[in-house]
Design a protein around this motif. Structure first.
Motif, PDB file in Angstrom:
ATOM      1  N   THR A   1      10.785   0.381  -0.977  1.00  0.00           N
ATOM      2  CA  THR A   1       9.557   0.475  -0.949  1.00  0.00           C
ATOM      3  C   THR A   1       8.593  -0.706  -0.427  1.00  0.00           C
ATOM      4  O   THR A   1       7.344  -1.041  -0.316  1.00  0.00           O
ATOM      5  CB  THR A   1       8.987   0.601  -2.449  1.00  0.00           C
ATOM      6  OG1 THR A   1       9.532  -0.559  -3.384  1.00  0.00           O
ATOM      7  CG2 THR A   1       9.291   2.106  -2.694  1.00  0.00           C
TER       8      THR A   1
ATOM      9  N   SER B   1      10.575  -4.885  -9.526  1.00  0.00           N
ATOM     10  CA  SER B   1       9.655  -3.611 -10.257  1.00  0.00           C
ATOM     11  C   SER B   1       9.761  -3.554 -11.779  1.00  0.00           C
ATOM     12  O   SER B   1       8.905  -3.004 -12.569  1.00  0.00           O
ATOM     13  CB  SER B   1      10.202  -2.384  -9.563  1.00  0.00           C
ATOM     14  OG  SER B   1      11.690  -2.304  -9.807  1.00  0.00           O
TER      15      SER B   1
ATOM     16  N   HIS C   1      13.189   0.215  -5.354  1.00  0.00           N
ATOM     17  CA  HIS C   1      11.948  -0.001  -5.606  1.00  0.00           C
ATOM     18  C   HIS C   1      11.731  -1.435  -5.780  1.00  0.00           C
ATOM     19  O   HIS C   1      12.172  -1.819  -6.783  1.00  0.00           O
ATOM     20  CB  HIS C   1      11.212   0.739  -6.965  1.00  0.00           C
ATOM     21  CG  HIS C   1       9.902   0.577  -6.953  1.00  0.00           C
ATOM     22  ND1 HIS C   1       8.862   0.507  -6.010  1.00  0.00           N
ATOM     23  CD2 HIS C   1       9.189   0.547  -7.984  1.00  0.00           C
ATOM     24  CE1 HIS C   1       7.738   0.635  -6.475  1.00  0.00           C
ATOM     25  NE2 HIS C   1       7.740   0.470  -7.608  1.00  0.00           N
TER      26      HIS C   1
ATOM     27  N   ALA D   1       3.130  -1.222  -7.784  1.00  0.00           N
ATOM     28  CA  ALA D   1       3.522  -0.691  -6.446  1.00  0.00           C
ATOM     29  C   ALA D   1       3.778   0.801  -6.736  1.00  0.00           C
ATOM     30  O   ALA D   1       4.762   1.458  -5.722  1.00  0.00           O
ATOM     31  CB  ALA D   1       4.379  -1.401  -5.676  1.00  0.00           C
ATOM     32  N   SER D   2       3.089   1.583  -7.467  1.00  0.00           N
ATOM     33  CA  SER D   2       3.425   2.814  -7.951  1.00  0.00           C
ATOM     34  C   SER D   2       3.278   3.574  -6.800  1.00  0.00           C
ATOM     35  O   SER D   2       3.992   4.815  -6.196  1.00  0.00           O
ATOM     36  CB  SER D   2       2.626   3.379  -9.190  1.00  0.00           C
ATOM     37  OG  SER D   2       3.338   2.860 -10.249  1.00  0.00           O
ATOM     38  N   GLU D   3       2.196   3.587  -6.121  1.00  0.00           N
ATOM     39  CA  GLU D   3       1.581   4.204  -5.020  1.00  0.00           C
ATOM     40  C   GLU D   3       2.765   4.195  -3.804  1.00  0.00           C
ATOM     41  O   GLU D   3       2.960   5.096  -3.030  1.00  0.00           O
ATOM     42  CB  GLU D   3       0.277   3.783  -4.462  1.00  0.00           C
ATOM     43  CG  GLU D   3      -0.746   4.095  -5.392  1.00  0.00           C
ATOM     44  CD  GLU D   3      -2.165   3.722  -4.900  1.00  0.00           C
ATOM     45  OE1 GLU D   3      -2.552   3.359  -3.793  1.00  0.00           O
ATOM     46  OE2 GLU D   3      -3.024   4.202  -5.693  1.00  0.00           O
ATOM     47  N   LYS D   4       3.286   2.932  -3.369  1.00  0.00           N
ATOM     48  CA  LYS D   4       4.097   2.827  -2.379  1.00  0.00           C
ATOM     49  C   LYS D   4       5.423   3.561  -2.858  1.00  0.00           C
ATOM     50  O   LYS D   4       6.087   4.059  -1.921  1.00  0.00           O
ATOM     51  CB  LYS D   4       4.504   1.141  -2.360  1.00  0.00           C
ATOM     52  CG  LYS D   4       3.738   0.656  -1.424  1.00  0.00           C
ATOM     53  CD  LYS D   4       4.138  -0.893  -1.303  1.00  0.00           C
ATOM     54  CE  LYS D   4       3.286  -1.790  -0.456  1.00  0.00           C
ATOM     55  NZ  LYS D   4       3.887  -3.251  -0.141  1.00  0.00           N
TER      56      LYS D   4
ATOM     57  N   MET E   1       8.370  -4.114  -1.803  1.00  0.00           N
ATOM     58  CA  MET E   1       7.318  -4.551  -2.436  1.00  0.00           C
ATOM     59  C   MET E   1       6.985  -5.872  -1.988  1.00  0.00           C
ATOM     60  O   MET E   1       8.037  -6.752  -1.720  1.00  0.00           O
ATOM     61  CB  MET E   1       7.694  -4.607  -3.774  1.00  0.00           C
ATOM     62  CG  MET E   1       7.701  -3.218  -4.609  1.00  0.00           C
ATOM     63  SD  MET E   1       8.280  -3.474  -6.427  1.00  0.00           S
ATOM     64  CE  MET E   1       6.938  -4.367  -7.242  1.00  0.00           C
TER      65      MET E   1
ATOM     66  N   ASN F   1       1.383  -9.168  -3.536  1.00  0.00           N
ATOM     67  CA  ASN F   1       0.419  -8.374  -4.102  1.00  0.00           C
ATOM     68  C   ASN F   1       0.874  -7.278  -5.274  1.00  0.00           C
ATOM     69  O   ASN F   1       0.269  -7.247  -6.409  1.00  0.00           O
ATOM     70  CB  ASN F   1      -0.695  -7.891  -3.108  1.00  0.00           C
ATOM     71  CG  ASN F   1      -1.369  -8.702  -2.500  1.00  0.00           C
ATOM     72  OD1 ASN F   1      -1.349  -9.840  -3.092  1.00  0.00           O
ATOM     73  ND2 ASN F   1      -2.207  -8.287  -1.458  1.00  0.00           N
ATOM     74  N   ASP F   2       2.080  -6.718  -4.711  1.00  0.00           N
ATOM     75  CA  ASP F   2       2.511  -5.787  -5.500  1.00  0.00           C
ATOM     76  C   ASP F   2       3.096  -6.173  -6.917  1.00  0.00           C
ATOM     77  O   ASP F   2       3.190  -5.649  -7.997  1.00  0.00           O
ATOM     78  CB  ASP F   2       3.811  -5.032  -5.017  1.00  0.00           C
ATOM     79  CG  ASP F   2       3.264  -4.337  -3.482  1.00  0.00           C
ATOM     80  OD1 ASP F   2       2.058  -3.804  -3.578  1.00  0.00           O
ATOM     81  OD2 ASP F   2       3.748  -4.347  -2.687  1.00  0.00           O
TER      82      ASP F   2
ATOM     83  N   GLU G   1       7.276  -1.233 -14.124  1.00  0.00           N
ATOM     84  CA  GLU G   1       6.901  -0.034 -13.301  1.00  0.00           C
ATOM     85  C   GLU G   1       7.270   1.198 -13.661  1.00  0.00           C
ATOM     86  O   GLU G   1       8.590   1.125 -14.142  1.00  0.00           O
ATOM     87  CB  GLU G   1       7.397  -0.180 -11.722  1.00  0.00           C
ATOM     88  CG  GLU G   1       6.829  -1.340 -10.906  1.00  0.00           C
ATOM     89  CD  GLU G   1       5.391  -0.742 -10.330  1.00  0.00           C
ATOM     90  OE1 GLU G   1       5.446  -0.170  -9.208  1.00  0.00           O
ATOM     91  OE2 GLU G   1       4.257  -0.814 -11.004  1.00  0.00           O
TER      92      GLU G   1
END
Length: 363
Positions: free
Chosen positions: A49, A88, A26, A60-63, A51, A54-55, A93
């Protein structure tokens, strides 16, 4: 002051040793990319993921959830590891929440590791995986405790005897392999008492065992070297036990038997204690230590004994000389050469020993 192995990479390798089917990093797509690519050779699917800027601001939990769902659909894994990275973990995160939001039959281990985890030692990342693996019932607590003890001892060895003991250490590629091979062969030919100590770490043992994988009868039929190795087939995680079994079987097929077993491949911080006792009792003329030679207290061996260290770290050459080794041979890229294999891999020094032996026989 010089770069050292990362806790993130150690997390990846430890998940591999647990036989994880998929590992998701992540973080940015470039984070620990070389380790990730190498582990693909070992049958692990390593994903990211990816990142982006912007993340780092919005999260970036949705990613992460999307990547976990895709991994589940594509690979139908039984065991998945999610490894945090600097990016992360700094923004906080919640890996566990993302796991809870995805329906999967797999066991998913959220590992909150990053590049500066703890004191920044690579072993911190491995310990983080083991602690999570116990919580999720992947390994028993007793095995995790044993592994963690070994990892802490390994860190202590690096900080007191290895590449982490001082300031900047300039890389050094060791002594000329042809010259050292000639010294070894001459000792065997002259009837000197020679010992090989394999004190290797996990899969790198496939490379360092090659130094033993020589038909020494071609040099002197009546002077067999003594072989000491940490190849106990009953200690360690399943993948590590398999390494020991594979190497022992191949050596045996080539007519090479181990005289003394000092322990398992993940016990390299403590197996030298048994090796040292044997070396002191039998009073050898020449000793070759391959794998993690700085774990063995060579300074306590008879000063008249000549010693050769075989290491995979250019930054370990000078520390090994300072410990008292007469000669140091450096092998390169041990991890990349041994990932994905189940057989002994040709080492530069092993090939040189065989080559010099052939030269002598042709005379």
């Amino acid at each position: 002051m010089h770069p050292r192995p990362s806790p993130i990479a150690a997390s990846l390798y430890t998940l591999r040793d647990l036989n994880a089917d998929v590992i998701i990093m992540h973080g940015p797509h470039g984070c620990c990319f070389r380790t990730g690519r190498l582990l693909e050779s070992d049958g692990v699917r390593v994903l990211t993921t990816a990142m982006a800027e912007n993340d780092f601001i919005f999260g970036a939990s949705e990613k992460l959830e999307e990547t976990l769902r895709k991994a589940d659909e594509m690979f139908n894994p039984k065991l998945v590891g999610i490894v945090g990275t600097c990016a992360s973990m700094i923004i906080g995160e919640d890996l566990k929440e993302a796991v809870e939001n995805v329906e999967t039959d797999a066991i998913v281990l959220p590992v909150e590791s990053h590049g500066g985890f703890g004191e920044g030692d690579n072993t911190e990342g491995a310990i983080a995986v083991l602690e999570v693996a116990v919580k999720y019932g992947v390994i028993p607590e007793e095995e995790a405790d044993r592994q963690i003890k070994m990892l802490k001892l390994a860190t202590k060895i690096e900080k007191t005897r290895g590449m982490a003991k001082g300031d900047y250490i300039k890389p050094n590629f060791g002594d000329n392999k042809e010259e050292i091979a000639k010294i070894l062969i001459q000792n065997i030919k002259e009837g000197k008492k020679v010992a090989f100590v394999l004190n290797a770490k996990k899969e790198t043992s496939y490379l360092f065992a090659d130094v033993l994988n020589v038909d020494f009868k071609n040099i002197n039929k009546s002077n067999k070297p003594t072989f000491i190795a940490n190849l106990d087939e009953n200690i360690g995680l399943p993948r590590i036990r398999d390494h020991a079994k594979n190497i022992t079987k191949e050596l045996r097929q080539n007519g090479i038997s181990i005289d003394y077993i000092t322990g398992g491949l993940d016990e390299y911080p403590i197996t030298p204690r048994k090796a040292e006792k044997i070396l002191k009792e039998e009073n050898f003329d020449l000793i070759i230590v391959a794998g993690v030679p700085h774990a063995l207290k060579i300074e306590e061996i008879n000063s008249k004994t000549k010693t050769i260290a075989v290491t995979d770290g250019p930054r370990l050459v000078e520390p090994l000389r300072q410990l008292g080794y007469n000669y140091v041979v450096a092998e390169l890229d041990a991890h990349s050469k041994t990932l994905g294999t189940s057989k002994i891999v040709d080492s530069d020094f092993g090939m040189m020993i065989r080559t010099v032996t052939d030269w002598n026989n042709d005379k």
